[in-house]
Structures are given as structure tokens and as C-alpha cells.
Design a protein around this motif. Structure first.
Motif, PDB file in Angstrom:
ATOM      1  N   GLN B  53       0.831  -1.214   0.000  1.00  0.00           N
ATOM      2  CA  GLN B  53       0.000   0.000   0.000  1.00  0.00           C
ATOM      3  C   GLN B  53       0.856   1.251   0.000  1.00  0.00           C
ATOM      4  O   GLN B  53       0.364   2.356  -0.235  1.00  0.00           O
ATOM      5  CB  GLN B  53      -0.945  -0.017   1.201  1.00  0.00           C
ATOM      6  N   THR B  54       2.126   1.085   0.330  1.00  0.00           N
ATOM      7  CA  THR B  54       3.080   2.186   0.217  1.00  0.00           C
ATOM      8  C   THR B  54       4.286   1.645  -0.550  1.00  0.00           C
ATOM      9  O   THR B  54       4.422   0.441  -0.724  1.00  0.00           O
ATOM     10  CB  THR B  54       3.534   2.679   1.604  1.00  0.00           C
ATOM     11  N   GLY B  55       5.159   2.547  -0.988  1.00  0.00           N
ATOM     12  CA  GLY B  55       6.343   2.111  -1.718  1.00  0.00           C
ATOM     13  C   GLY B  55       6.106   2.056  -3.217  1.00  0.00           C
ATOM     14  O   GLY B  55       5.020   2.386  -3.701  1.00  0.00           O
ATOM     15  N   PRO B  56       7.121   1.615  -3.961  1.00  0.00           N
ATOM     16  CA  PRO B  56       7.066   1.715  -5.418  1.00  0.00           C
ATOM     17  C   PRO B  56       6.006   0.853  -6.095  1.00  0.00           C
ATOM     18  O   PRO B  56       5.631   1.116  -7.224  1.00  0.00           O
ATOM     19  CB  PRO B  56       8.470   1.268  -5.853  1.00  0.00           C
ATOM     20  N   ALA B  58       2.908   0.484  -4.934  1.00  0.00           N
ATOM     21  CA  ALA B  58       1.620   0.816  -4.303  1.00  0.00           C
ATOM     22  C   ALA B  58       0.467   0.812  -5.303  1.00  0.00           C
ATOM     23  O   ALA B  58      -0.656   0.428  -4.961  1.00  0.00           O
ATOM     24  CB  ALA B  58       1.713   2.168  -3.608  1.00  0.00           C
ATOM     25  N   ASP B  59       0.720   1.207  -6.551  1.00  0.00           N
ATOM     26  CA  ASP B  59      -0.365   1.205  -7.541  1.00  0.00           C
ATOM     27  C   ASP B  59      -0.802  -0.221  -7.852  1.00  0.00           C
ATOM     28  O   ASP B  59      -1.989  -0.502  -8.017  1.00  0.00           O
ATOM     29  CB  ASP B  59       0.096   1.890  -8.836  1.00  0.00           C
ATOM     30  N   LEU B 299       0.738  -1.986 -15.881  1.00  0.00           N
ATOM     31  CA  LEU B 299       1.054  -0.812 -15.077  1.00  0.00           C
ATOM     32  C   LEU B 299       2.484  -0.346 -15.353  1.00  0.00           C
ATOM     33  O   LEU B 299       2.779   0.842 -15.410  1.00  0.00           O
ATOM     34  CB  LEU B 299       0.867  -1.126 -13.586  1.00  0.00           C
ATOM     35  N   MET B 300       3.395  -1.312 -15.541  1.00  0.00           N
ATOM     36  CA  MET B 300       4.779  -0.960 -15.890  1.00  0.00           C
ATOM     37  C   MET B 300       4.843  -0.348 -17.275  1.00  0.00           C
ATOM     38  O   MET B 300       5.553   0.618 -17.518  1.00  0.00           O
ATOM     39  CB  MET B 300       5.647  -2.209 -15.895  1.00  0.00           C
ATOM     40  N   GLY B 303       4.073   3.175 -17.223  1.00  0.00           N
ATOM     41  CA  GLY B 303       5.196   3.982 -16.726  1.00  0.00           C
ATOM     42  C   GLY B 303       6.257   4.223 -17.789  1.00  0.00           C
ATOM     43  O   GLY B 303       6.874   5.276 -17.836  1.00  0.00           O
TER      44      GLY B 303
END
Lengths: 343, 448
Positions: B53-56, B58-59, B299-300, B303
């Protein structure tokens, strides 16, 4: 020889980012005596200025295209940017294409404003507090800024491309008489290096050749005496904080096409930039710039296979190793003032 | 010699007496102690969803969480039922699991093994979670799988692609629906040979941790088997953000293909850097220089933006698949959230359904009975065609997708196109394959 030239080029490029962030850090430490751990977050916000302007310029209205289907099988809604409506398709596309260079203009007032608000709203209350308190509060601020960006933009990196004309790479080797493809270098990284040199030059010229800069330099040397002369040094230092924020922000804006901005990019650079400042000499502007480039080049060399085969893992520790050696032999750093960090 | 006469009544009577005898200890103990960890006693059962839920990542974690919520909604009879309508097993009827309403708690793995173990432990000990699922990293999956084995709950892994998860680090209480690095290599190599020929020289950049190592080993073995030569393999630090100094020497190495064994932010940056350096515009060994990203996620790809165009890779699942299960899931997820699900969301949704179904078929939440129901289970209707949960290593075997970055995407979700659905038979391997050797499942642990 070609490998050495290639890694020097890479190092200059990495060094540009380190030097610009370290320059801003040193400006703040030199003027206000504050160790600003939120400086990496300012670099990150700069990159997100580029993202934001790109989003503003690509704001669109939807036109339904009955001939195509979306992922749920409904008629596809095609986004048409408003700039296309206002300036025509070709001009609109060109404006969007140049969003990163345009973001330089957009980011300067935004970053100065953020810097001034930060200094007046929070950091001024910590001038007389120990460095440990300053580090804690600015580090906390960095995390808050980071989380705000994550809330609005998500955790995924956001691609922010350079203008078309700067994509691709330049065959440096051919220019120097090597075979093709031996030394290639991306155009945008050359632009970044040139931009960094311009900013560093502008900051030095500003401090060296303007009355404002002269007073600030005098204040850096002896704040109380300048104050006793009736000069409102605090106001000038606030402006310097804003300028330092702008330098970090500009470094971030121009860095956006190199690696897609993400909310933790500031933290990635922060620790390394502090090492750069310490190696260069706390408070020394030329030291910060010199150390930025030197450490950038060393880091590039350390990642070469030839070096790693002799010293495995050296690429991950080289900067810290150099920092330890320099601080053991010269505690004030490469170009630090005598007395700073020596007691 | 005695004579024995079997009668229907006699057998029933003997069976009833024997059954009562066997059940007796349970009857006496069930009110005072549980037979297994977190045995649900009330009208509900709690599942633990452990995602970054946090960090790289998280999405990716947020998308997993959406899928878990959707699965719970469907299990409890809400929404349109999604893949419950297409799942070949028909034991789930929208009344929860074994008649108990499904509830869930969430944890934050932070993509750190320690944090992931701590949050899983908390969900098991404080919240009474009877199953843990989720995650976006092989390091985390291996750590949490070990914890679940010790605690006596089932772990339904989320996104974990390292061979080790169902190889040397496999556990009896752990199950993986996601594909693995070996399967990526097996699916991808023939397509690469068809596209780029069998006479290629490859240069690997590899993330320096468990997943990267097994990914490199797998793709290297698969491409070398086709005739490719490996020129160099270079490990890159996981924390690296700028890969220029690793990419700059590639062209000069004689290689004509760059294989990026990177994931997440590493992949986004290394691919962006490689394209910036103009690698894809160069001619080396009289061939166009090519880049390959063995493990893709949408998702990658988002980016990396335009840099993914034309680049091959593999993926576990993609929303554009046209089988009934995938269509039902995309419809359900898309209607609820407004965008299509990622492969991470798909695998987490499916894992939740598979767990619930196994409990239903076993008639018990006891992890050993659930594990037995999952082992060797064959199913269909959840995307990827007919699938087997192999008993030997708790790895799912199903079709694997080879994808390519789309040249002309129609929307921000339309980034990858499926170029081949590699049949399950082509990615199967023996349980004792050297890449999965060392370690054993051990035996199931029911805990308390």
C-alpha cells in the motif's frame, strides 16, 4: 579509450543532477545554516511541475467514435486536447511536444513560491535549534510532500517525454574518429548537461556580480555584522531559499524525460546529494559542483564490468568509500571553509 | 475357521459405532479448543489481504486490493457474480464460504519482507485471518509463505514470478496461481526465434535479487537452446534509478539483443534509458538491435510510455483476452472501477475464488483439508484456459501469454497486444527440474 570517454560522458550527466541538487543544498546551508532534508522533495516537485504542465496542456474533451469500441465494448470515447481546438492540430501537438521546456517557465514561480512559503512558514522557526531538529523537521516535511504527490499522482512512474527533436542519440565516437556505435549519447542528456552548466554559471554570476549577491555572500561570511549595517539580511536569505528551491525544481523539470518521475525520486537523490555536499565542503558552492561531477564520473566508472569483475559490488559503495576517504584525510571536504566540520 | 457374514444392516451399525468413536474426541474438544489456526466459529470468516500500500508497487497493490474487494463481494452474493458464473467448479453460490459471510482485513507489505511478515502475522494473530493472499514481489512471497507455513494458515500467493516460490522455497501451505520465470522463457523463446531469428547475441541486465537471478537463468537457457549466444550478463543494483552507465557499453559488446530482467521501476527506467540511447535505431551484426522485457505488466508499460512500442515480453493474463471468464471479470471490474484490471488484480481475484472453492469442496476451513482439495485440482473458466494446480509443487499450469507493446494504442489501457497464447503443454516441466530443485513441500501444518 572509448569506454573511458563513454563513462566520463555518463558521469558528467549524473554529476549534473547531483551538482544542481547539491548547489541548492549548499546555498541553504551557507546562507541560513539549515540542513535541508526536504531538498530532494523539491527536486521531485520540480519533475512533477513538468508532469502537471503536460497534464494541463493535454486536458481534453471527449468525442465519441462510434466506429471503435472501448474495453467494455461500448463506443470508444476519444480524447481531443483543448489546445488542438484553440491552435489547430499541428500547433496543438507541437505545444504538447514541448511541454517539458515550457515547464521551465511554469516551474520557476511555482518553486520560488514553495521555497518562500517553506522558509517563512516552517524553517525560520528552526534557525536557532540544533541541526538534529532541523534534519528531523525537514525530513518529515519531505515525507509529507512525497505523500501529497503520491495521493494526487499515484505511485506509478509517469512518462514525460522530451520534445521529438531531442529523442534518440548522437554518435559521439564518429566525431572523435572511433567506429560508429562505439560512443553514443542521448541528445536530451547533452541538453541536460548544458542546462546544468548554464544554471550553475547563472547562480555564480548572480552571487558574484550583483549587489544582492555581494550582500548575501557577506551575510554568509558574517550574518550579524551585515545585519548591524542596517541591511535586512533575513529577507534576502528568504529570497535565497526561494532561489535554491527553484534550482532544485529546474533540475527536476529537466530530469523528467531522463527517468519517468515518481513520488520517491527525491529520496533516491537526497542521500547521494548530501554526500556530494559533504565531500565538496559544507557551504562551498564550487565544492558542491566539483564534487557532484567527480562523484558522478567515479560512479559511472565503478559500474564498468572490467572494474566490477575485480571489485564486485564496488558500483554500490564507491561514493560512500570516496566520502570516507576524503573526510578522513580532509574533514572540511574538498573546498570547504577552514573550521567547518573540523571541530 | 470362523465364518463372517456381511449384511447391509450390520455394516451400517458398525460404521455408526466406529464413526461415533472417531468423532467423540472432537465433540469433547471442539468447544474448548480449535482444531486448526483461526477456526471460524461465528457467522463470518476473515481473509487477510497483504498488498503493497506504500512504496514503489503501491499502484499494483491498490489494483490487487480492488480485485480482492470484488472477489469478496461476489462470494457474498453481491454484484454481477463475475467469474463465479464462468468457473467450472459450481460449489460457490454467493452465500459466502461454507455459509459464512466473508470479511477481510488488509495489511501493507511495503514490498519489504520484514514488513510483509509483520503485517501477515498481525492479521493472523489479531484479526483471526484464516488465509493470507496478495503481494507484488517474490522476496515478499517467499517470506510470507514461510510465515504462513509456521502459523498454520493457507497462503495464496499474489504476484510472484521467481522460480524459487514453487521451487527451492516451496511450502505445503503455499499455493501459486501466477506463472513463473521458467514459463516466461519457455513461452517467449520460440516467438523471439520466429521474430528475430536463431542467430542472435544477447546481453542481459538483471535485477540483483532472487527474481532477477531466476529470470535470467530461465530466459538464458531458453534462448540458448534455440541457438542464441549470451554475450554478457550484468547484475544491476535493485536501488539503481539511472541505468545509463550499464546500457552505454551494450552496443560496443557485439550483442544485438538487450534482455532486461527488470521489473517495476527498474524496468521503466532501464527501458527508457535504453531507448534514449538509441539502441533500437541501431544496426548491429547487420541486424536491427532489439530489446526484450521478459516480464511485462500493464502498469509498468504505462510507466515506460511510448518506449514499450514493439517490444516483446510475457504476461500472466491480459484484459483483452476473449474467453468467457476473462470477459466476465473485465466487465465486472470495469463497471465497478472504470478501467480494466491488471494481471496482478486478476491473479489475486482468482486466488480468492480458488481458496473459497477449495474450502467449499473440502467442507472445512482446516488448511490441510483445503490443501488436499487444491492439490491436483483441474479447473477452467478463470482465464488462461484449462488449468491444473499441481500437487507436487502447488504451481498452477495454464496457458501463458506472449505480448508486444502496441504501436498505435487507442487508450491509456491499450498498451499491450497479445501476439501468442502459448499452450500449457509448452510451458510445463517436471517437478524435479534443476531450476526448481532443492527444498521440499514438507507436510501441511494446520497450526493450533
Amino acid at each position: 579509450m572509448d569506454a573511458i570517454i563513454l563513462q566520463i560522458l555518463n558521469g558528467l550527466d549524473k554529476g549534473s543532477a547531483y551538482a544542481l541538487i547539491a548547489l541548492g543544498l549548499t546555498l541553504i546551508f551557507g546562507t541560513l545554516g539549515v540542513v535541508n532534508f526536504a531538498h530532494g522533495a523539491l527536486f521531485m516537485i520540480g519533475a512533477f511541475c513538468a508532469v502537471t504542465l503536460n497534464r494541463i496542456l493535454t486536458m481534453s474533451h471527449q468525442v465519441v467514435d462510434e466506429s471503435r469500441k472501448d474495453f467494455l465494448g461500448n463506443p470508444l470515447k476519444v480524447d481531443v486536447p483543448y489546445v488542438n481546438d484553440w491552435f489547430g492540430e499541428a500547433a496543438g501537438a507541437a505545444i504538447i511536444d514541448w511541454s517539458v521546456p515550457l515547464a521551465i517557465l511554469f516551474s520557476i514561480p511555482v518553486m520560488i513560491a514553495i521555497g518562500v512559503i517553506m522558509e517563512r512558514g516552517l524553517i525560520k522557526h528552526f534557525y536557532r535549534r540544533p541541526h538534529a531538529d532541523q534534519i528531523l523537521v525537514t525530513f518529515g516535511l519531505a515525507i509529507v510532500l512525497q505523500e501529497i504527490i503520491k495521493y494526487f499522482y499515484g505511485a506509478n512512474p509517469i512518462p514525460t517525454p522530451a520534445p521529438d527533436v531531442f529523442r534518440g542519440s548522437f554518435d559521439f565516437g564518429v566525431l572523435l574518429g572511433f567506429d560508429p556505435n562505439v560512443i553514443i549519447y542521448p541528445y536530451w542528456r547533452l541538453v541536460y548537461f548544458g542546462f546544468a552548466a548554464l544554471i550553475v554559471g547563472a547562480v555564480f554570476a548572480f552571487l558574484q556580480f550583483t549587489t544582492f549577491g555581494m550582500v548575501v555572500r557577506a551575510g554568509m561570511a558574517d550574518r550579524e555584522t551585515v545585519g548591524l549595517l542596517g541591511i535586512n539580511i533575513d529577507r534576502r536569505f528568504t529570497i535565497m531559499f526561494g532561489l535554491a528551491a527553484a534550482v532544485a525544481g529546474l533540475a527536476g523539470v529537466m530530469y523528467a524525460p531522463i527517468n519517468s518521475p515518481n513520488y520517491h525520486m527525491g529520496m533516491d537523490f537526497l542521500v547521494l546529494s548530501f554526500v556530494v555536499v559533504v565531500v565538496g565542503g559544507m557551504g562551498s558552492l564550487p565544492g558542491a559542483v566539483l564534487a557532484g561531477f567527480v562523484l558522478g564520473v567515479l560512479e559511472s566508472f565503478a559500474s564498468m564490468n572490467e572494474i566490477k569483475s575485480i571489485l564486485p559490488g564496488i558500483d554500490q559503495i564507491i561514493i560512500y568509500l570516496v566520502a570516507i576517504i576524503i573526510l578522513l584525510t580532509r574533514p572540511r571536504g574538498l573546498m570547504g571553509r577552514k573550521g567547518v566540520m573540523e571541530d | 475357521m470362523s465364518k463372517s457374514t456381511l449384511t447391509r444392516r450390520g455394516v451400517l451399525r458398525t460404521g455408526a459405532v466406529a464413526g461415533a468413536g472417531v468423532a467423540l474426541p472432537t465433540i469433547f474438544t471442539s468447544s474448548s479448543a480449535s482444531a486448526f489456526t483461526n477456526e471460524p466459529t461465528g457467522g463470518s470468516v476473515t481473509l487477510g489481504f497483504n498488498v503493497p500500500q506504500t512504496g514503489p508497487y503501491a499502484d499494483e497493490g491498490a489494483d490487487e486490493l480492488r480485485a480482492f474487494e470484488l472477489a469478496v463481494e461476489h462470494l457474498n452474493g453481491g454484484g454481477d457474480g463475475g467469474m463465479l458464473n464462468t468457473f467450472s467448479s459450481k460449489t460457490l453460490d454467493g452465500t459466502g464460504i461454507l455459509g459464512k459471510k466473508v470479511e477481510f482485513v488488509t495489511g501493507d507489505t511495503q514490498t519489504k519482507s520484514d514488513a510483509a511478515r509483520a503485517s501477515a502475522k498481525s492479521m493472523i494473530e489479531k484479526d483471526g485471518a484464516v488465509m493470507i493472499s496478495g503481494g507484488s514481489s517474490s522476496g515478499v512471497a517467499v517470506a510470507v509463505q514461510g510465515l504462513c507455513q509456521e502459523a498454520g494458515v493457507i497462503f495464496m500467493a499474489g504476484l510472484t514470478h521467481s522460480n524459487d516460490t514453487t521451487g527451492k522455497d516451496k511450502k505445503a501451505n503455499g499455493f501459486r496461481h501466477f506463472f513463473n520465470a521458467y514459463m516466461s522463457g519457455a513461452a517467449l523463446a520460440p516467438v523471439l526465434a520466429k521474430q528475430y531469428g536463431t542467430d542472435r547475441k544477447a546481453y542481459h541486465l538483471t535485477a540483483d535479487y532472487t527474481w532477477g537471478w531466476t529470470q535470467e537463468e530461465s530466459i538464458k537457457a531458453a534462448t540458448e537452446a534455440l541457438g542464441w549466444e549470451t554475450v554478457n550478463t550484468v547484475k544491476t543494483p535493485l536501488a539503481q534509478t539511472d541505468f545509463s552507465s550499464y546500457i552505454a557499453p551494450v552496443l560496443n559488446s557485439g550483442a544485438d539483443v538487450l534482455i532486461l530482467n527488470h521489473y517495476g521501476g527498474n524496468m521503466v527506467n532501464s527501458l527508457t534509458n535504453a531507448v534514449q540511447f538509441g539502441l533500437r535505431d541501431k544496426l548491429v551484426n547487420d541486424k536491427n538491435f532489439e530489446i526484450v522485457v521478459p516480464l511485462y505488466s500493464r502498469l509498468m508499460a504505462r510507466g515506460a510510455g511510448e518506449n514499450v512500442k514493439g517490444i516483446f515480453g510475457s504476461t500472466n493474463w491480459h484484459w483483452s483476452l476473449q474467453d468467457e471468464g476473462s470477459k466476465a471479470f473485465v466487465q465486472s471490474f470495469g463497471t465497478k472501477y472504470g478501467f480494466p484490471p491488471s494481471q496482478a488484480a486478476h491473479t489475486c481475484y482468482v486466488q480468492t475464488l480458488l481458496y473459497a472453492d477449495a474450502v467449499q469442496r473440502a467442507g472445512s476451513f482446516n488448511p490441510c483439508e483445503v490443501a488436499a482439495a487444491l492439490e491436483g485440482f483441474e479447473f477452467d473458466g478463470l482465464g488462461n484456459g484449462p488449468t491444473l494446480y499441481r500437487a507436487d509443487d502447488h504451481q498452477c499450469f495454464k496457458d501463458v501469454l506472449v505480448v508486444r507493446g502496441k504501436e498505435n494504442p487507442e487508450s491509456e489501457f491499450d498498451l499491450l497486444e497479445v501476439v501468442e497464447v502459448t499452450p500449457r503443454a509448452q510451458v510445463e516441466y517436471a517437478p524435479d527440474h534443476p531450476m526448481f530443485a532443492g527444498g521440499s513441500l514438507g507436510s501441511c501444518n494446520p497450526g493450533a
